[in-house]
Motif scaffolding. Structure first.
Motif, PDB file in Angstrom:
ATOM      1  N   PHE A   1      -4.708  27.028   1.839  1.00 36.24           N
ATOM      2  CA  PHE A   1      -5.194  27.858   0.739  1.00 36.24           C
ATOM      3  C   PHE A   1      -5.607  27.000  -0.447  1.00 36.24           C
ATOM      4  O   PHE A   1      -6.666  27.218  -1.048  1.00 36.24           O
ATOM      5  CB  PHE A   1      -4.114  28.855   0.307  1.00 36.24           C
ATOM      6  N   ALA A   2      -4.790  26.009  -0.798  1.00 33.55           N
ATOM      7  CA  ALA A   2      -5.112  25.132  -1.923  1.00 33.55           C
ATOM      8  C   ALA A   2      -6.424  24.387  -1.678  1.00 33.55           C
ATOM      9  O   ALA A   2      -7.278  24.287  -2.573  1.00 33.55           O
ATOM     10  CB  ALA A   2      -3.976  24.133  -2.160  1.00 33.55           C
TER      11      ALA A   2
ATOM     12  N   HIS B   1     -15.589  30.941 -13.320  1.00 34.00           N
ATOM     13  CA  HIS B   1     -15.268  29.515 -13.199  1.00 34.00           C
ATOM     14  C   HIS B   1     -14.038  29.168 -14.045  1.00 34.00           C
ATOM     15  O   HIS B   1     -13.166  28.405 -13.605  1.00 34.00           O
ATOM     16  CB  HIS B   1     -16.451  28.651 -13.626  1.00 34.00           C
ATOM     17  N   CYS B   2     -13.977  29.726 -15.245  1.00 36.59           N
ATOM     18  CA  CYS B   2     -12.812  29.484 -16.114  1.00 36.59           C
ATOM     19  C   CYS B   2     -11.556  30.102 -15.503  1.00 36.59           C
ATOM     20  O   CYS B   2     -10.482  29.486 -15.509  1.00 36.59           O
ATOM     21  CB  CYS B   2     -13.060  30.054 -17.510  1.00 36.59           C
ATOM     22  N   LEU B   3     -11.692  31.314 -14.970  1.00 35.59           N
ATOM     23  CA  LEU B   3     -10.550  31.990 -14.360  1.00 35.59           C
ATOM     24  C   LEU B   3     -10.075  31.230 -13.127  1.00 35.59           C
ATOM     25  O   LEU B   3      -8.864  31.039 -12.929  1.00 35.59           O
ATOM     26  CB  LEU B   3     -10.935  33.426 -13.990  1.00 35.59           C
ATOM     27  N   ASN B   4     -11.005  30.770 -12.316  1.00 35.21           N
ATOM     28  CA  ASN B   4     -10.637  29.999 -11.124  1.00 35.21           C
ATOM     29  C   ASN B   4      -9.984  28.674 -11.503  1.00 35.21           C
ATOM     30  O   ASN B   4      -9.048  28.222 -10.830  1.00 35.21           O
ATOM     31  CB  ASN B   4     -11.872  29.744 -10.259  1.00 35.21           C
ATOM     32  N   SER B   5     -10.472  28.048 -12.564  1.00 34.43           N
ATOM     33  CA  SER B   5      -9.865  26.792 -13.023  1.00 34.43           C
ATOM     34  C   SER B   5      -8.439  27.027 -13.497  1.00 34.43           C
ATOM     35  O   SER B   5      -7.534  26.223 -13.220  1.00 34.43           O
ATOM     36  CB  SER B   5     -10.705  26.184 -14.160  1.00 34.43           C
TER      37      SER B   5
ATOM     38  N   VAL C   1      -5.092  25.322 -11.639  1.00 34.59           N
ATOM     39  CA  VAL C   1      -4.047  24.553 -12.313  1.00 34.59           C
ATOM     40  C   VAL C   1      -2.672  25.085 -11.924  1.00 34.59           C
ATOM     41  O   VAL C   1      -1.736  24.317 -11.663  1.00 34.59           O
ATOM     42  CB  VAL C   1      -4.236  24.599 -13.846  1.00 34.59           C
ATOM     43  N   LYS C   2      -2.542  26.406 -11.845  1.00 33.65           N
ATOM     44  CA  LYS C   2      -1.270  27.009 -11.443  1.00 33.65           C
ATOM     45  C   LYS C   2      -0.944  26.688  -9.982  1.00 33.65           C
ATOM     46  O   LYS C   2       0.228  26.481  -9.633  1.00 33.65           O
ATOM     47  CB  LYS C   2      -1.322  28.530 -11.658  1.00 33.65           C
ATOM     48  N   ILE C   3      -1.965  26.658  -9.137  1.00 33.23           N
ATOM     49  CA  ILE C   3      -1.750  26.325  -7.725  1.00 33.23           C
ATOM     50  C   ILE C   3      -1.256  24.887  -7.588  1.00 33.23           C
ATOM     51  O   ILE C   3      -0.313  24.613  -6.831  1.00 33.23           O
ATOM     52  CB  ILE C   3      -3.053  26.524  -6.924  1.00 33.23           C
ATOM     53  N   ILE C   4      -1.883  23.967  -8.321  1.00 34.30           N
ATOM     54  CA  ILE C   4      -1.470  22.566  -8.270  1.00 34.30           C
ATOM     55  C   ILE C   4      -0.035  22.420  -8.774  1.00 34.30           C
ATOM     56  O   ILE C   4       0.780  21.691  -8.173  1.00 34.30           O
ATOM     57  CB  ILE C   4      -2.417  21.687  -9.109  1.00 34.30           C
ATOM     58  N   ALA C   5       0.299  23.109  -9.861  1.00 39.59           N
ATOM     59  CA  ALA C   5       1.660  23.041 -10.404  1.00 39.59           C
ATOM     60  C   ALA C   5       2.664  23.581  -9.397  1.00 39.59           C
ATOM     61  O   ALA C   5       3.769  23.036  -9.231  1.00 39.59           O
ATOM     62  CB  ALA C   5       1.735  23.826 -11.715  1.00 39.59           C
ATOM     63  N   LYS C   6       2.262  24.642  -8.689  1.00 36.53           N
ATOM     64  CA  LYS C   6       3.157  25.237  -7.690  1.00 36.53           C
ATOM     65  C   LYS C   6       3.356  24.290  -6.503  1.00 36.53           C
ATOM     66  O   LYS C   6       4.483  24.140  -6.000  1.00 36.53           O
ATOM     67  CB  LYS C   6       2.574  26.568  -7.213  1.00 36.53           C
ATOM     68  N   MET C   7       2.285  23.657  -6.064  1.00 38.97           N
ATOM     69  CA  MET C   7       2.393  22.707  -4.962  1.00 38.97           C
ATOM     70  C   MET C   7       3.291  21.529  -5.345  1.00 38.97           C
ATOM     71  O   MET C   7       4.072  21.035  -4.525  1.00 38.97           O
ATOM     72  CB  MET C   7       1.002  22.207  -4.565  1.00 38.97           C
TER      73      MET C   7
ATOM     74  N   VAL D   1       2.809  34.118  -7.317  1.00 45.19           N
ATOM     75  CA  VAL D   1       1.865  33.474  -8.216  1.00 45.19           C
ATOM     76  C   VAL D   1       2.382  33.498  -9.637  1.00 45.19           C
ATOM     77  O   VAL D   1       2.225  32.564 -10.407  1.00 45.19           O
ATOM     78  CB  VAL D   1       0.483  34.159  -8.145  1.00 45.19           C
ATOM     79  N   ASN D   2       3.033  34.617  -9.998  1.00 45.95           N
ATOM     80  CA  ASN D   2       3.651  34.712 -11.311  1.00 45.95           C
ATOM     81  C   ASN D   2       4.811  35.669 -11.245  1.00 45.95           C
ATOM     82  O   ASN D   2       5.171  36.170 -10.202  1.00 45.95           O
ATOM     83  CB  ASN D   2       2.610  35.155 -12.374  1.00 45.95           C
ATOM     84  N   GLU D   3       5.390  35.956 -12.406  1.00 45.14           N
ATOM     85  CA  GLU D   3       6.588  36.786 -12.422  1.00 45.14           C
ATOM     86  C   GLU D   3       6.337  38.225 -12.043  1.00 45.14           C
ATOM     87  O   GLU D   3       7.251  38.987 -11.758  1.00 45.14           O
ATOM     88  CB  GLU D   3       7.215  36.720 -13.833  1.00 45.14           C
ATOM     89  N   HIS D   4       5.040  38.645 -12.050  1.00 49.60           N
ATOM     90  CA  HIS D   4       4.727  40.038 -11.694  1.00 49.60           C
ATOM     91  C   HIS D   4       4.572  40.210 -10.182  1.00 49.60           C
ATOM     92  O   HIS D   4       4.530  41.333  -9.688  1.00 49.60           O
ATOM     93  CB  HIS D   4       3.414  40.457 -12.382  1.00 49.60           C
ATOM     94  N   ASP D   5       4.428  39.101  -9.483  1.00 44.29           N
ATOM     95  CA  ASP D   5       4.191  39.156  -8.044  1.00 44.29           C
ATOM     96  C   ASP D   5       5.425  39.604  -7.318  1.00 44.29           C
ATOM     97  O   ASP D   5       6.548  39.405  -7.741  1.00 44.29           O
ATOM     98  CB  ASP D   5       3.764  37.775  -7.551  1.00 44.29           C
TER      99      ASP D   5
END
Length: 280
Positions: free
Chosen positions: A194-195, A246-250, A254-260, A275-279
């Protein structure tokens, strides 16, 4: 649909292009897909996705309606983009996105170019409803998707926005990440996949395609004034929605990289796909 140039030889196309065109011809001849309007497709798909959302919902950890949309839009858009890059000039005498930007020879290259954005328009209603429980970024994504798809389909230029739906390729993997039947090793493999797919589809490919569209639309609108099939403000809409996504995907990347990083450093369990606390 686009006006194919006289004497266009399909034998000159590669085998993948011919296969895609054969499938589209089957849809047109057997189901009359070339006669479907964007509104008909959007309403029908919206009803189907809402029924799946409320009647089936999640099965074995997978949101069925989300996976179905990701498959339809991701694969469908990729097929369309492939034809744009490798078949449009042979078929019409002009390459995409130049042909569409300069309003040369009719509308979308094929019926599939019009159907895919309409399907996403119908799905965006579910996306918005689901986003209400996931947080601001997800809600903004749903609202923006609905607005953008509605604008381009109503103006009769779905082929422009269709190219950006290649982003949904990464969503196919995302949709199955929470499946409860996956072994830990498969879970890790899917998360890594996915990443990688997110980076390729949303950080590299989608911005490149968007740039090519903008590059083709700018002279058509401001220099040659050949945009006879769409209003000038569609250029600004294309630029704005592209920058937004593009901004939203960026932000998400960043969150995906931090999670990995947290997973690889042992600070987070491999099976945690929130993905976040609401998930949930």
């Amino acid at each position: 649909m686009a006006q194919y140039q006289e004497g266009a030889n399909l034998d000159e196309l590669d085998v993948v292009s011919r296969g895609i065109l054969s499938f589209i011809s089957f849809l047109d001849e057997s189901l009359g897909a070339d006669t479907w309007t964007s509104r008909q497709v959007a309403v029908t798909s919206g009803v189907i996705f809402l029924c799946l959302q409320y009647q089936i919902g999640k099965k074995r950890g997978i949101l069925v309606y989300s996976l179905l949309h990701a498959l339809l839009s991701g694969v469908g858009s990729t097929a369309c983009v492939y034809l744009d890059f490798f078949a449009s000039e042979t078929l019409t005498g002009a390459a995409e996105p130049l042909r569409s930007a300069a309003c040369m020879g009719g509308g979308p290259l094929t019926s599939l170019h019009a159907i895919v954005p309409a399907i996403t328009l119908g799905y965006s209603i579910c996306d918005t409803i689901h986003g209400m429980s996931l947080g601001g970024a997800f809600l903004a994504h749903g609202i923006a998707t609905f607005s953008v798809m509605l604008l381009f389909t109503e103006l009769g230029m779905p082929q422009i926005v269709n190219t950006m739906l290649v982003m949904e390729q990464s969503t196919i993997i995302l949709s199955v990440l929470k499946a409860d039947f996956l072994a830990p090793s498969m879970q890790l493999l899917l998360q890594a996949s996915f990443a990688v797919s997110f980076f390729f589809c949303r950080i590299l490919l989608a911005p490149y395609i968007w740039y090519e569209v903008i590059k083709a639309m700018y002279p058509a609108v401001f220099i040659d004034h050949s945009n006879t099939c769409y209003p000038a403000y569609l250029f600004y809409a294309t630029f704005a929605f592209g920058m937004f996504f593009h901004c939203l995907n960026s932000f998400w990347f960043v969150k995906i990289i931090a999670k990995m990083y947290r997973k690889l450093s042992g600070k987070e369990a491999i099976g945690d796909t929130k993905v976040n606390e609401h998930d949930n």
